[in-house]
Design an enzyme around this catalytic site. Structure first.
Site, short mmCIF file in Angstrom:
data_model
loop_
_atom_site.label_atom_id
_atom_site.label_comp_id
_atom_site.label_asym_id
_atom_site.label_seq_id
_atom_site.Cartn_x
_atom_site.Cartn_y
_atom_site.Cartn_z
N ARG A 113 0.87 -1.19 0.00
CA ARG A 113 0.00 0.00 0.00
C ARG A 113 0.90 1.23 0.00
NH1 ARG A 113 2.44 1.99 3.68
NH2 ARG A 113 0.85 3.62 3.73
N ALA A 133 0.86 5.15 -2.16
CA ALA A 133 0.69 5.44 -3.60
C ALA A 133 1.89 5.02 -4.47
CB ALA A 133 0.35 6.91 -3.78
N GLN A 189 -1.95 2.31 9.97
CA GLN A 189 -0.65 2.39 9.27
C GLN A 189 0.36 3.20 10.08
OE1 GLN A 189 -3.65 2.82 7.88
NE2 GLN A 189 -3.70 2.32 5.71
N ASP A 241 -1.94 10.74 -2.10
CA ASP A 241 -2.33 9.69 -3.05
C ASP A 241 -2.64 10.26 -4.41
OD1 ASP A 241 -2.95 8.43 -0.28
OD2 ASP A 241 -2.77 6.81 -1.76
N LYS A 276 -4.77 9.84 3.12
CA LYS A 276 -5.48 8.98 4.07
C LYS A 276 -6.55 9.73 4.84
CE LYS A 276 -5.18 5.48 4.49
NZ LYS A 276 -6.17 4.61 3.79
O1 MRU Z 1 -4.53 3.15 2.24
P1 MRU Z 1 -3.06 3.35 2.14
O2 MRU Z 1 -2.28 2.79 3.27
O3 MRU Z 1 -2.53 2.93 0.77
O4 MRU Z 1 -2.88 4.94 2.19
C1 MRU Z 1 -1.60 5.48 2.09
C2 MRU Z 1 -1.57 6.94 2.24
O5 MRU Z 1 -2.58 7.60 2.40
C3 MRU Z 1 -0.22 7.59 2.10
O6 MRU Z 1 -0.14 8.73 2.89
C4 MRU Z 1 -0.02 8.00 0.64
O7 MRU Z 1 -0.22 6.91 -0.21
C5 MRU Z 1 1.32 8.56 0.40
S1 MRU Z 1 2.57 7.34 0.49
C6 MRU Z 1 4.06 8.02 0.10
#
Ligand code: MRU
Length: 344
Positions: free
Chosen positions: A46, A48, A194, A235, A246
């Site tokens: 997970r 982005a 996370q 994302d 998030k």
């Molecule tokens: O649902 P997730 O864990 O994939 O969400 C991740 C996030 O929101 C991160 O902050 C985002 O992807 C940036 S990662 C460099």
């Protein structure tokens, strides 16, 4: 880094199963694009940029798996791979960006062997470029971090969410490498934790002073002047600078504004989506109710209660103090500044 989020070696693709962290460090070995799409959907991988890299390797894997087929069947198996991967998660634009780049590496006039080779090369480049972009982002970002600074971060925008080093955590790492006195507040990040499971694990491993807080503690700590800066990942950034990240990020941005604290977003240029004009047009993933009902198979919510599980929210660009990318920092990003920056 003491772990690999993703690794590709001699045609084998493995990823660290983030659902098991921090308790277990287990690698999943994947053998088809469908396996990779499932790993993205179920959040074994997970974040982005990591999703984008995984999807690219998923296409390369599928090409290697089907290379023995005649050209029409080979190309049709690649179409299926693109289709499965593009449906895995909707919000992180890096997924679609990486798939487009992989499509661009295909010359349908070439043999399956040549196409498979080109796809492997393209996936490895996407991976390597992401690590380099994060290093550059760290370099630009650490310049706006004071010598002594208490930073709040949300979710996980670290090495685990990228090919390495991280975006928001990359800035924190680079600031530490530059000798700055940095401490971090990691929000636990309900529902999938996370922050508690991943960010705290990554930072503790490197001895970066980190304090875990419940998400709802952030505002009060800001009011007590215990937080100097917020740094988060993204994302998708829309053409006007609105930021999807998030769920809960928007709350942190509003709180930061109220308390006069800089709210910084770090992301590679592959996260900026100039085709989506504003945050309202960003597709926001809704996930199943069990993630809110409890965690790890333990349910604590009242039986039968209605549940909504939005995985992301949108922070309007007016609340963003600076956007840090691998090409530099955009202060108070808006449509005009973003398009000028990308054209330069
Ligand atoms: O649902 P997730 O864990 O994939 O969400 C991740 C996030 O929101 C991160 O902050 C985002 O992807 C940036 S990662 C460099």
């Amino acid at each position: 880094m003491k772990f690999d989020t993703l690794r590709w070696k001699d045609g084998r693709f493995e990823l660290l199963d983030q659902r098991r962290l921090p308790g277990k460090t287990e690698y999943l070995s994947l053998s088809s694009a469908r396996d990779v799409a499932e790993a993205i959907r179920d959040m074994a991988v997970r974040g982005a940029p990591a999703i984008g890299c995984a999807a690219a390797f998923g296409v390369a894997l599928e090409a290697a798996r089907c290379v023995h087929l005649a050209a029409p069947a080979f190309l049709s198996s690649l179409d299926d791979a693109f289709s499965a991967l593009s449906k895995s998660r909707p919000t992180a634009v890096n997924l679609f960006w990486a798939l487009d780049r992989m499509k661009g590496a295909i010359d349908p006039g070439e043999s399956p062997e040549a196409i498979a080779k080109a796809l492997e090369t393209a996936a490895v480049s996407i991976f390597k470029e992401d690590v380099e972009a994060n290093r550059e982002m760290g370099r630009f970002g650490e310049e706006i971090v004071p010598e002594k600074c208490s930073i709040l971060t949300y979710c996980n925008a670290g090495a685990l969410a990228t090919a390495g080093h991280g975006t928001a955590l990359g800035i924190i790492r680079s600031a530490r490498e530059a000798g700055k006195d940095i401490s971090v507040f990691a929000c636990e990040t309900r529902p999938l934790l996370q922050g508690a499971r991943l960010t705290a694990w990554e930072l503790a491993m490197e001895g970066i002073p980190t304090t875990l807080i419940c998400d709802n503690t952030a505002g009060y700590l800001m009011s007590r002047e215990e937080i100097d800066m917020v740094i988060v990942g993204a994302d998708r950034v829309a053409a006007n600078g609105d930021v999807a990240n998030k769920i809960g990020t928007y709350t942190m941005a509003v709180l930061a504004k109220r308390h006069g604290i800089p709210f910084v977003v770090a992301c590679p240029i592959s996260t900026i989506d100039m085709e989506t004009p504003d945050g309202e047009r960003i597709p926001i993933e809704e996930r199943g109710p069990d993630e809110v009902r409890g965690y790890g198979g333990v349910h604590w919510a009242a039986e039968g209660v209605a549940i909504r599980n939005l995985a992301f929210d949108v922070t309007p660009h007016e609340l963003v103090t600076a956007l840090v990318t691998e090409k530099g920092v955009i202060e108070s990003p808006d449509a005009e500044k973003l398009s000028a920056f990308l054209a330069s």
